[in-house]
Design a protein around this motif. Structure first.
Motif, PDB file in Angstrom:
ATOM      1  N   ALA A  41     -13.453   7.195  -4.415  1.00 14.55           N
ATOM      2  CA  ALA A  41     -12.325   7.507  -5.201  1.00 14.55           C
ATOM      3  C   ALA A  41     -11.167   7.912  -4.348  1.00 14.55           C
ATOM      4  O   ALA A  41     -10.010   7.579  -4.773  1.00 14.55           O
ATOM      5  CB  ALA A  41     -12.633   8.857  -6.164  1.00 14.55           C
ATOM      6  N   LEU A  42     -11.366   8.545  -3.306  1.00 12.92           N
ATOM      7  CA  LEU A  42     -10.107   8.926  -2.351  1.00 12.92           C
ATOM      8  C   LEU A  42      -9.502   7.713  -1.873  1.00 12.92           C
ATOM      9  O   LEU A  42      -8.334   7.603  -1.642  1.00 12.92           O
ATOM     10  CB  LEU A  42     -10.524   9.740  -1.122  1.00 12.92           C
ATOM     11  CG  LEU A  42     -11.046  11.166  -1.777  1.00 12.92           C
ATOM     12  CD1 LEU A  42     -11.656  11.848  -0.574  1.00 12.92           C
ATOM     13  CD2 LEU A  42      -9.563  12.121  -2.254  1.00 12.92           C
ATOM     14  N   GLU A  46      -5.812   6.338  -2.601  1.00 16.23           N
ATOM     15  CA  GLU A  46      -4.970   6.127  -1.169  1.00 16.23           C
ATOM     16  C   GLU A  46      -4.390   4.792  -1.559  1.00 16.23           C
ATOM     17  O   GLU A  46      -3.035   4.639  -1.199  1.00 16.23           O
ATOM     18  CB  GLU A  46      -5.785   6.051   0.070  1.00 16.23           C
ATOM     19  CG  GLU A  46      -5.020   5.654   1.168  1.00 16.23           C
ATOM     20  CD  GLU A  46      -3.879   6.645   1.735  1.00 16.23           C
ATOM     21  OE1 GLU A  46      -3.102   6.355   2.332  1.00 16.23           O
ATOM     22  OE2 GLU A  46      -4.252   7.950   1.572  1.00 16.23           O
ATOM     23  N   LYS A  47      -5.019   3.784  -1.897  1.00 14.78           N
ATOM     24  CA  LYS A  47      -4.484   2.419  -1.887  1.00 14.78           C
ATOM     25  C   LYS A  47      -3.665   2.209  -3.118  1.00 14.78           C
ATOM     26  O   LYS A  47      -2.607   1.398  -3.247  1.00 14.78           O
ATOM     27  CB  LYS A  47      -5.756   1.454  -2.156  1.00 14.78           C
ATOM     28  CG  LYS A  47      -6.304   1.253  -0.497  1.00 14.78           C
ATOM     29  CD  LYS A  47      -7.396   0.036  -0.869  1.00 14.78           C
ATOM     30  CE  LYS A  47      -8.280   0.327   0.621  1.00 14.78           C
ATOM     31  NZ  LYS A  47      -8.099  -0.987   1.216  1.00 14.78           N
ATOM     32  N   ARG A  48      -3.907   2.682  -4.179  1.00 12.45           N
ATOM     33  CA  ARG A  48      -3.163   2.501  -5.526  1.00 12.45           C
ATOM     34  C   ARG A  48      -2.238   3.540  -5.990  1.00 12.45           C
ATOM     35  O   ARG A  48      -1.185   3.176  -6.779  1.00 12.45           O
ATOM     36  CB  ARG A  48      -4.396   2.184  -6.637  1.00 12.45           C
ATOM     37  CG  ARG A  48      -5.221   0.893  -6.018  1.00 12.45           C
ATOM     38  CD  ARG A  48      -6.097   0.391  -7.219  1.00 12.45           C
ATOM     39  NE  ARG A  48      -5.199  -0.017  -8.386  1.00 12.45           N
ATOM     40  CZ  ARG A  48      -5.940  -0.325  -9.596  1.00 12.45           C
ATOM     41  NH1 ARG A  48      -7.167   0.030  -9.689  1.00 12.45           N
ATOM     42  NH2 ARG A  48      -5.213  -0.748 -10.354  1.00 12.45           N
ATOM     43  N   TYR A  49      -2.734   4.788  -6.123  1.00 13.94           N
ATOM     44  CA  TYR A  49      -1.997   6.083  -6.785  1.00 13.94           C
ATOM     45  C   TYR A  49      -1.004   6.721  -5.919  1.00 13.94           C
ATOM     46  O   TYR A  49      -0.330   7.367  -6.871  1.00 13.94           O
ATOM     47  CB  TYR A  49      -3.071   6.538  -7.821  1.00 13.94           C
ATOM     48  CG  TYR A  49      -3.812   5.485  -8.523  1.00 13.94           C
ATOM     49  CD1 TYR A  49      -3.222   5.112  -9.776  1.00 13.94           C
ATOM     50  CD2 TYR A  49      -5.083   5.200  -8.410  1.00 13.94           C
ATOM     51  CE1 TYR A  49      -3.663   4.201 -10.775  1.00 13.94           C
ATOM     52  CE2 TYR A  49      -5.669   4.394  -9.326  1.00 13.94           C
ATOM     53  CZ  TYR A  49      -4.940   3.698 -10.150  1.00 13.94           C
ATOM     54  OH  TYR A  49      -5.567   2.922 -11.080  1.00 13.94           O
ATOM     55  N   LEU A  50      -1.624   7.201  -4.979  1.00 14.51           N
ATOM     56  CA  LEU A  50      -0.667   8.071  -4.240  1.00 14.51           C
ATOM     57  C   LEU A  50       0.722   7.751  -3.701  1.00 14.51           C
ATOM     58  O   LEU A  50       0.723   6.633  -3.495  1.00 14.51           O
ATOM     59  CB  LEU A  50      -1.488   8.902  -2.898  1.00 14.51           C
ATOM     60  CG  LEU A  50      -2.699   9.454  -3.067  1.00 14.51           C
ATOM     61  CD1 LEU A  50      -3.415   9.587  -1.765  1.00 14.51           C
ATOM     62  CD2 LEU A  50      -2.877  10.403  -4.158  1.00 14.51           C
ATOM     63  N   LYS A  57       2.983   4.480   3.779  1.00 19.34           N
ATOM     64  CA  LYS A  57       2.222   5.499   4.470  1.00 19.34           C
ATOM     65  C   LYS A  57       2.058   6.661   3.301  1.00 19.34           C
ATOM     66  O   LYS A  57       3.210   6.988   2.613  1.00 19.34           O
ATOM     67  CB  LYS A  57       2.505   6.305   5.548  1.00 19.34           C
ATOM     68  CG  LYS A  57       1.934   7.369   5.868  1.00 19.34           C
ATOM     69  CD  LYS A  57       2.203   8.048   7.181  1.00 19.34           C
ATOM     70  CE  LYS A  57       1.103   9.095   7.534  1.00 19.34           C
ATOM     71  NZ  LYS A  57       1.342   9.996   8.594  1.00 19.34           N
ATOM     72  N   SER A  58       0.838   7.115   2.544  1.00 22.33           N
ATOM     73  CA  SER A  58       0.903   7.907   1.724  1.00 22.33           C
ATOM     74  C   SER A  58       1.598   9.391   2.062  1.00 22.33           C
ATOM     75  O   SER A  58       1.683   9.769   3.183  1.00 22.33           O
ATOM     76  CB  SER A  58      -0.548   8.567   1.364  1.00 22.33           C
ATOM     77  OG  SER A  58      -1.163   7.422   0.770  1.00 22.33           O
TER      78      SER A  58
END
Length: 105
Positions: A41-42, A46-50, A57-58
């Motif tokens: 989930a993390l 990281e890839k889609r929502y943050l 970079k997040s």
């Protein structure tokens, strides 16, 4: 000042400007619950929502993302009730998401 309009189902709805919504509840609610996500989930977060900076970079934590989403969902309450306790709703939405009971997409 809010304007009113007739909705498609005949109810009168108040329409608020973005500045009215932001000024009414500018201070975010404090959230004590730390969300627990699986490693997979993390990775997806990281890839889609943050939120990311210009370099990709997040710049947001998973908790920060839940706070942002809860704040945005709760802000809609002002559309239905100008006296709505948006911080109360933000806390409720945050807690549901942190407990994985509600995950909007």
């Amino acid at each position: 000042m809010a304007k009113t309009r007739q909705s498609s189902i005949g109810h009168e709805t108040e329409i608020f400007s973005l500045s009215e919504l932001k000024s009414a509840d500018a201070r975010p609610a404090e959230h004590q619950i730390e969300p627990e996500f699986t490693p997979n989930a993390l990775l997806i977060l990281e890839k889609r929502y943050l939120r990311k900076d210009a370099d990709g970079k997040s710049i947001e934590t998973p908790k920060g993302m839940l706070e942002r989403v809860a704040r945005n969902i709760a802000s809609i309450e002002k559309s239905f009730n100008e006296k709505a306790d948006v911080r109360k709703w933000e806390k409720a939405f945050y807690e549901m998401m942190a407990h994985l009971e509600f995950m909007p997409n």
